[in-house]
Design a protein around this motif. Structure first.
Motif: not given
Length: 712
Positions: A85-93, A131-136
């Motif tokens: 769930l965290a993988a695709p979410a870290g693109h915007t601050y 996982s949040l730090g390495a966005p998919a």
């Protein structure tokens, strides 16, 4: 300066024991095999399985198959879910920071369900932040990451539960064996102190060691309960182990009561016969404990037919009670009836323990005496999922404060490192999570450990990275570091941290190919340590000096309740009395833990802590004196030596002291206590005289605490 020295001593302290070699090798295999597969299959996402392989292995704290599978399964399934769930979410601050705040806070709030749930929450926070730090880049990549995390956890569980199998009752047997080994050591120390006429300081130290057996008994009880839970058909092994665990409780109390009584006897020449009889029975009791320990550890009956020394030889494999040493009367003075009652009861319980261990070894059923010792078991109250949450949703909750503090500081670390353009900002947030502890003193100690460990580990990682350039060699180095670091974890957390840090850094280097990771993360850990200290000092600070008086008051009230239970029951080893003594010991342990945290936070002269130390010492000494008085009643041989009126006044005095502690004021004068006349038994009379004297010492300690602002 005193605080820094204490933290450095903690960092360099080596715990007793041996390195967990097999645990280290297992962790290395769990981590390295997924990395090897990712390299051979050229699937970068498969490397995530190495992360859960390591974390799930570290989550295995031992115990029954059911308990271990439940904890490791929770980390595996929930870790795969939060990682996906965290993988695709870290693109915007904005999304990144919001999810970091909510996720880290929720993971740390899991501590409200206990230490095990808190450990699982910490593992999930690591997976979530990484996982949040390495966005998919796509949903397919996110799904593949979740599958890799799941497979890594399943591999670690398979390795721990199937390929490294443990017999279901082996953890329980080992836990119970540790209890009986500690009881044997306590009996041998009591024998030596009795014969040598030990000094008051030596007696006090021995009684403190007696009290340290309590956590071992509770651990054995928890492991056995987890092993037996959910089994529809109870085995004889479970029954025997249950009897042995429950027998340890009254035997520990009887040893403590004997120690208190023999301290009174001292070197009195008129009590030579009493000292000799106690020493001989302690020798027999220690031999019995050693035999029971061997029986629990060996699990087979080869070479175990010989009963312990000073015991009657058994008939048909059933060990009899320990033989009573002959009593010499005459010129040496009268034998204390109080000590005789303690010896008779200890001999009875030791005989039951011996025959129960023999039944466990040879497959015989639990005897009627063993079943009678356990008595009726209380039904545990129904577990409510929401009750721990409701209990901690208030501003004074340590768990809630810690969860909010960790989430906010981790989010602040993310924003600051991005503003400073420090590489891998999520690494700094991850370090913050690992550093922050519920208490300020523990956080300061962890900052020192993590900072020194990371700096040394990063230097080691940089040295390795400049000499090892091929992935196969890098995987071999990672495997070796993992094995050694996990092996050293039971001995020294600092060494574990120093060796595990390059492990993480080399895994990051292996996946990214960036050889500057080590230097960047060294700077990041300094930022994280600074933010963690600022957060613990400014966000809802709750100094231990504010909590210690409440913890000490709870211990004094538990003393009073225990005294009342002893007066109202026929024997000091009745199940209800044993249960109240358990609560008292837990309250004393909680108060002592609070005082230890206070010592790590305290900045003033060490002498100002003396009233708190005296309060805890004599709260335990009062409990031991009461145990010695109440446990001596046995089958009507001695009457109640604690009249109801005396017990009520002593309990009222303890309540006055507890109330004064909680209200941070000077306690009122204590009421006078009229002692019964016990001229026929000098030991009993001396023990009774300790009750008002120790109450007076407790009163003085509470008064000094009320005058000193450093403990209020």
């Amino acid at each position: 300066m005193h605080r820094l020295l204490r933290h450095l001593q903690s960092l360099l302290r080596v715990e007793p024991g041996r390195p967990a070699l097999w645990a280290g090798i297992r962790a290395a295999v769990a981590t390295a095999l997924p990395l090897c597969l990712a390299y051979l299959l050229t699937v970068s996402e498969a490397g995530w399985a190495g992360l859960t392989g390591l974390l799930v292995t570290l989550a295995d704290k031992g115990g029954s198959y059911r308990a271990r599978a439940r904890v490791m399964g929770a980390v595996t399934v929930l870790g795969a879910l939060v990682g996906m769930l965290a993988a695709p979410a870290g693109h915007t601050y904005t999304v990144d920071a919001t999810l970091l705040l909510l996720g880290v806070t929720a993971a740390n709030f899991a501590r409200c369900y206990g230490e095990t749930a808190g450990s699982v929450g910490g593992q999930l926070a690591v997976i979530f932040v990484v996982s949040l730090g390495a966005p998919a880049s796509s949903l397919r990549e996110a799904a593949l990451r979740g599958a890799s995390l799941l497979l890594g956890g399943v591999w670690a569980m398979t390795l721990s539960l199937l390929l490294w199998p443990l017999r279901p009752y082996r953890p329980a047997r080992r836990a119970v064996a540790l209890v009986y080994a500690r009881l044997g050591i306590a009996a041998e120390e009591l024998r030596r102190a009795t014969l040598e006429g030990a000094s008051p300081e030596a007696w006090a130290e021995g009684l403190r060691r007696h009290a340290s057996i309590r956590p071992d008994i509770e651990h054995a009880r928890d492991v056995l309960a987890a092993t037996r839970r959910g089994r529809p058909d109870e085995s004889r092994r479970g029954e025997h182990l249950l009897v042995l665990v429950e027998l340890a409780e009254p035997m520990m109390a009887l040893l403590s009561a004997l120690a208190e009584a023999m301290q009174v006897v001292g070197r009195d020449p008129h009590m030579h016969a009493t000292r000799e009889r106690v020493a001989r029975l302690c020798e027999a009791f220690a031999a019995m404990d050693q035999w029971v320990t061997r029986a629990l550890q060996q699990e087979r009956n080869e070479g175990m037919r010989t009963p312990p020394r000073l015991a009657l030889r058994p008939r048909h494999r059933q060990p009899a009670r320990m033989a009573a040493p002959p009593v010499r009367r005459g010129a040496e003075g009268p034998l204390s009836t109080h000590v005789a009652a303690l010896l008779d009861r200890l001999r009875e319980y030791a005989g039951v323990a011996h025959e129960t261990a023999s039944g466990l070894l040879f497959g015989d059923p639990v005897s009627a005496r063993g079943r009678g010792t356990v008595g009726g078991t209380k039904q545990a109250p129904g577990f409510s999922v929401w009750q721990p949450i409701r209990d901690n949703l208030h501003r004074d909750s340590v768990v809630l404060r810690h969860a909010l503090r960790t989430g906010m500081v981790a989010t602040a670390a993310l924003g600051l490192t991005r503003a400073l353009q420090v590489g891998d900002a999520h690494w700094v947030s991850l370090v913050v999570i690992s550093i922050l502890q519920p208490y300020a003193g523990s956080t300061e100690e962890r900052v020192l450990q993590r900072t020194l460990g990371t700096l040394m580990g990063a230097s080691l990682a940089a040295l390795i990275a400049t000499t090892v350039h091929t992935p196969p060699l890098m995987i071999g180095v990672i495997s070796g570091l993992t094995a050694v670091s996990v092996s050293l974890l039971p001995l020294n957390f600092g060494a574990f941290q120093v060796l595990l840090t390059p492990d993480y850094l080399l895994m990051a280097t292996l996946s990214s190919g960036d050889w500057t990771v080590a230097s960047q993360r060294s700077l990041g850990v300094l930022i994280a340590g600074t933010l963690a200290l600022v957060g613990s000092w400014t966000l809802w600070p709750s100094p231990e000096r504010r909590r210690f008086p409440d913890a000490a008051a709870s211990a004094l009230r538990a003393d009073g309740r225990y005294l009342q239970q002893l007066v109202t029951h026929r024997s000091g080893t009745d199940p209800e009395v044993n249960e109240e003594r358990r609560r008292l010991d837990q309250a004393l342990l909680d108060a002592e833990s609070s005082f230890q945290r206070l010592m790590t936070e305290y900045r003033g002269p060490p002498g100002h802590l003396e009233p708190g130390m005296a309060l805890l010492t004599y709260a335990r000494r009062f409990a031991l004196a009461v145990t010695a008085l109440g446990t001596g009643r046995f089958e009507g041989r001695t009457t109640s030596v604690l009249p109801q009126q005396l017990a009520q006044r002593a309990s009222d005095s303890l309540e006055l002291l507890a109330r004064a502690l909680q209200e941070r004021r000077e306690p009122p004068p204590l009421p006078a206590l009229a002692l019964p006349r016990t001229s026929d038994d000098p030991v009993l009379g001396a023990l009774l005289e300790r009750v008002p004297r120790q109450l007076g010492i407790l009163h003085g300690a509470v008064a000094r605490i009320s005058e000193d602002p450093s403990l209020r």
